[in-house]
Motif scaffolding. Structure first.
Motif, PDB file in Angstrom:
ATOM      1  N   GLU A  56      41.837 -13.254 -42.611  1.00  0.00           N
ATOM      2  CA  GLU A  56      42.538 -14.382 -42.000  1.00  0.00           C
ATOM      3  C   GLU A  56      41.789 -14.826 -40.750  1.00  0.00           C
ATOM      4  O   GLU A  56      41.803 -14.135 -39.743  1.00  0.00           O
ATOM      5  CB  GLU A  56      43.970 -13.979 -41.678  1.00  0.00           C
ATOM      6  N   LEU A  57      41.150 -15.991 -40.848  1.00  0.00           N
ATOM      7  CA  LEU A  57      40.314 -16.482 -39.755  1.00  0.00           C
ATOM      8  C   LEU A  57      40.798 -17.807 -39.187  1.00  0.00           C
ATOM      9  O   LEU A  57      40.002 -18.625 -38.733  1.00  0.00           O
ATOM     10  CB  LEU A  57      38.863 -16.628 -40.247  1.00  0.00           C
ATOM     11  N   GLY A  58      42.099 -18.040 -39.202  1.00  0.00           N
ATOM     12  CA  GLY A  58      42.631 -19.289 -38.676  1.00  0.00           C
ATOM     13  C   GLY A  58      42.349 -20.429 -39.625  1.00  0.00           C
ATOM     14  O   GLY A  58      42.281 -20.248 -40.838  1.00  0.00           O
ATOM     15  N   SER A  59      42.130 -21.606 -39.084  1.00  0.00           N
ATOM     16  CA  SER A  59      41.870 -22.769 -39.942  1.00  0.00           C
ATOM     17  C   SER A  59      40.452 -22.677 -40.507  1.00  0.00           C
ATOM     18  O   SER A  59      39.562 -22.110 -39.897  1.00  0.00           O
ATOM     19  CB  SER A  59      42.054 -24.061 -39.162  1.00  0.00           C
ATOM     20  N   GLY A  60      40.284 -23.241 -41.668  1.00  0.00           N
ATOM     21  CA  GLY A  60      38.971 -23.207 -42.304  1.00  0.00           C
ATOM     22  C   GLY A  60      38.896 -22.144 -43.374  1.00  0.00           C
ATOM     23  O   GLY A  60      39.899 -21.545 -43.749  1.00  0.00           O
ATOM     24  N   PRO A  61      37.678 -21.886 -43.861  1.00  0.00           N
ATOM     25  CA  PRO A  61      37.508 -20.901 -44.924  1.00  0.00           C
ATOM     26  C   PRO A  61      37.966 -19.505 -44.492  1.00  0.00           C
ATOM     27  O   PRO A  61      37.890 -19.153 -43.314  1.00  0.00           O
ATOM     28  CB  PRO A  61      36.001 -20.913 -45.182  1.00  0.00           C
TER      29      PRO A  61
END
Length: 122
Positions: A56-61
């Protein structure tokens, strides 16, 4: 003289990223930090020897997307995927990648990387 591998570390939580980078630096690892998959994707070149990424890296891929990209671009690259909120199935991971749940101990990450390096050398 042995050289430690260069590890790309991808984590969107700044304190967790800095903590892992510091722990690896204490063991003389060369690290490249990234806070998201977009930045990290540009760092998947011949200058890294392993990848540790959160899912889980926030918004984006996501980190899983990054891990699959890394495996496609760099077959045999040791990849460790971590998460405290998502547990991927085996088929969600690229071939050879290892999942380590958070909270983890540094030794677990290093063991996972070492197992992959040995497997690819055999």
């Amino acid at each position: 003289m042995s050289t430690k591998p260069r590890i790309l570390v991808v984590e969107d939580q700044p304190l967790l990223l800095l903590d892992l980078i510091d722990q690896l630096a204490e063991l003389d690892f060369d690290t490249m930090p990234a806070s998201n998959a977009r930045v990290a994707a540009h760092m998947l070149d011949g200058n890294i020897d392993a990848l540790i990424t959160d899912i889980e890296l926030g918004s984006g891929p996501t980190g899983l997307t990054l891990a699959r990209l890394a495996a496609a671009r760099r077959p045999g690259l040791p990849i460790v995927v971590v998460s405290g909120g998502v547990t991927p199935s085996h088929r969600d991971l690229p071939p050879g990648a290892v999942f380590v749940p958070k909270p983890y101990r540094l030794e677990e990450l290093l063991d996972a990387l070492e197992r992959q390096a040995v497997a690819h050398a055999a």
